[in-house]
Design an enzyme around this catalytic site. Structure first.
Site, PDB file in Angstrom:
ATOM      1  N   LYS A 128       0.864  -1.184   0.000  1.00 37.39           N
ATOM      2  CA  LYS A 128       0.000   0.000   0.000  1.00 37.39           C
ATOM      3  C   LYS A 128       0.895   1.227   0.000  1.00 37.39           C
ATOM      4  O   LYS A 128       2.059   1.142   0.398  1.00 37.39           O
ATOM      5  CB  LYS A 128      -0.882  -0.007   1.256  1.00 37.39           C
ATOM      6  CG  LYS A 128      -2.125   0.840   1.162  1.00 37.39           C
ATOM      7  CD  LYS A 128      -3.305   0.102   0.562  1.00 37.39           C
ATOM      8  CE  LYS A 128      -4.480   1.048   0.354  1.00 37.39           C
ATOM      9  NZ  LYS A 128      -5.710   0.331  -0.048  1.00 37.39           N
ATOM     10  N   ASP A 168      -7.152   4.479  -4.211  1.00 36.75           N
ATOM     11  CA  ASP A 168      -7.744   4.382  -2.868  1.00 36.75           C
ATOM     12  C   ASP A 168      -8.313   5.776  -2.607  1.00 36.75           C
ATOM     13  O   ASP A 168      -8.575   6.506  -3.586  1.00 36.75           O
ATOM     14  CB  ASP A 168      -6.661   3.977  -1.831  1.00 36.75           C
ATOM     15  CG  ASP A 168      -7.257   3.601  -0.471  1.00 36.75           C
ATOM     16  OD1 ASP A 168      -7.756   2.477  -0.348  1.00 36.75           O
ATOM     17  OD2 ASP A 168      -7.269   4.432   0.456  1.00 36.75           O
TER      18      ASP A 168
END
Ligand code: NDP
Length: 446
Positions: A128, A168
């Site tokens: 991430k 995201d």
């Protein structure tokens, strides 16, 4: 080997190492509360250093991102990429642009992503990244310059075979496009280094809808398993971004009534239900246009309130905004108001106290690593299409998404049985762990 009597012993070690990373600690606790007892009962997983390696990222990079605003002033943000675990495949996980982003948040997201990606059954490791850049109020040119500067550093650490980021919070198709363009310019390669791309240049059909649609496919399974149905249920959704919009769309398709959506300013209450036309209004308001959910109130003459929507009476609650948005108090209000099902569109939106309250009251509750895995699953399918230089139809990808969500649901029921009821959190944690652990053990101490 070092064995842990319980999860608190492990958390002690994690806290000592990184005392300031509270979100990361919370995510480790959430997963390991079920994994530690499972390991203690299963000798084949009692392997020296396995748990310690699982809670330590393989690599974390942090870099500066200088960019120029429209007035010619330079700003410096911080960029991150945490490559947590590559036991199952190339690191995979989104990029978040939001002022709250820090190392603890990126580590928690990358850690959770490892188990989520394992649940999809696809060959994907966990990673991430993101930046504390605030896109709110920024012009299109400013967003483009920021994305280009971010990739000027990030490109060294990613590629279609090693690490494949996606979107995201604050990163949608537009931002992915600018980053893809800059990567291509720096490397002179046209490869599937990012997912969530536009359909014109290698994106997959259904990727835009995947997280929200997948969430509802999972909720449909949960309801079926409890001899209930989504049809006719009153649904409250937080957020009004990508996940929230497509969760709303699929909930409408399945015959539910969505009475609320929100953003960080507050929430609207539309007791008649948000229909497709009203949802299109929200999409127009939001997508790259900087609109606020408050504007829905003027358009449709409904109520708007500051704060979060969890005091509303509903059957199904779908938190689709951000971490820790439902605390114990919110959970108690939902339970008092008769909620049947809570399923997470966002990552870690429920605090541990809130999860416990749902568990104790026998509310059907399922964690993000299972319920929102549809996004990364279709990203995995996008990687496959890119590698084969193919483009599948909407129907084909949607069908695969349904199958993947059904399979994740079955894994949760298989490993989450608790006196005849399903503990989805436990089921997801153990099923996610087993595959990652098997691969790590097979690959030796690396
Ligand atoms: P978007 O940026 O498209 O939308 C985020 C929404 O959440 C906005 O409505 C935003 O409101 C709201 N929000 C963000 N931060 C806060 C906050 N601190 N308090 C209240 N509201 C907030 O993001 P996504 O829809 O993509 O992501 C939402 C969640 O889903 C995140 O937790 C993400 O990690 C998770 N997720 C996303 C996936 C995807 O495919 N996109 C895949 C799996 C999980 P505002 O505009 O006011 O900031």
């Amino acid at each position: 080997m070092k064995s842990y009597k319980n999860v608190d012993e492990l958390i002690g070690m994690v806290s000592e190492r990184d005392p300031d990373e509270k979100e990361f600690r919370q995510a480790v606790h959430e997963v390991m509360q079920h994994v530690i007892p499972f390991v203690n009962e299963n000798e084949e997983y009692q392997v020296s250093g396995l748990i310690e390696r699982m809670v330590e990222p393989e690599r974390a990079v942090m870099f500066r991102v200088p960019w120029e605003d429209d007035e010619g002033i330079y700003h410096v943000n911080r960029g991150y990429r945490v490559q947590f675990n590559s036991a199952l495949g190339p690191y995979k996980g989104g990029l978040r642009f939001h002022p709250s982003v820090n190392l603890s948040i990126v580590k928690f997201l990358a850690f959770e992503q490892t188990f989520k990606n394992s649940l999809t059954g696809l060959p994907l490791g966990g990673g991430k990244g993101g930046s504390d850049f605030n896109p709110r109020g920024r012009s299109d040119s400013e967003i483009m310059r920021f994305c280009q500067s971010f990739v000027n550093e990030l490109y060294r650490y990613v590629s279609s075979d090693t690490d494949v980021p996606a979107g995201d919070i604050g990163v949608g198709e537009r931002e992915v496009g600018y980053m893809f363009g800059q990567y291509k310019r720096l490397t002179a390669e046209f490869t599937g280094v990012l997912t969530g791309k536009g359909l014109a240049y290698g994106g997959s059909k259904v990727r835009l809808q995947a997280t929200g649609f997948g969430l509802l496919y999972f909720v449909r399974e949960m309801m079926k398993n409890a001899e209930e149905s989504v049809e006719g249920k009153k649904v409250v959704i937080s957020g009004s971004g990508n996940v929230a919009q497509y969760a709303c769309q699929k909930a409408i398709d399945l015959g539910a009534t969505v009475i609320s959506m929100s953003d960080s300013d507050g929430y609207i209450v539309d007791e008649e239900g948000i229909d497709q036309e009203k949802l299109d209004f929200i999409k127009n308001l939001k997508n790259n246009k900087g609109g606020r959910i408050k504007e829905y109130k003027d358009e449709y003459d409904v109520e708007f309130h500051e704060g979060s929507p969890w005091g509303l009476k509903c059957d199904v609650a779908l938190p689709c905004a951000t971490q820790n948005e439902i605390d114990k108090n919110d959970a108690e209000k939902l339970i008092e108001n008769g909620v049947i099902c809570v399923a997470e569109g966002a990552n870690m939106p429920c605090t541990e106290d809130a999860m416990k309250a749902f568990h104790d009251s026998e509310v059907l509750y399922a964690p993000g690593k299972a319920t929102n895995a549809g996004g990364v699953a279709v990203s995995g399918l996008e990687m496959t299409q890119n590698a084969k230089r193919l483009s599948w139809s909407f129907e084909d990808v949607d069908e695969k998404l349904v199958e993947i969500m059904q399979t994740i649901h079955s894994k949760c029921t298989e490993h989450g049985d608790e006196n005849g009821k399903v503990n989805y959190l436990k089921g997801a944690n153990i099923a996610g762990f087993i595959k990652v652990a098997d691969a790590m053990i097979a690959q030796g101490h690396v």
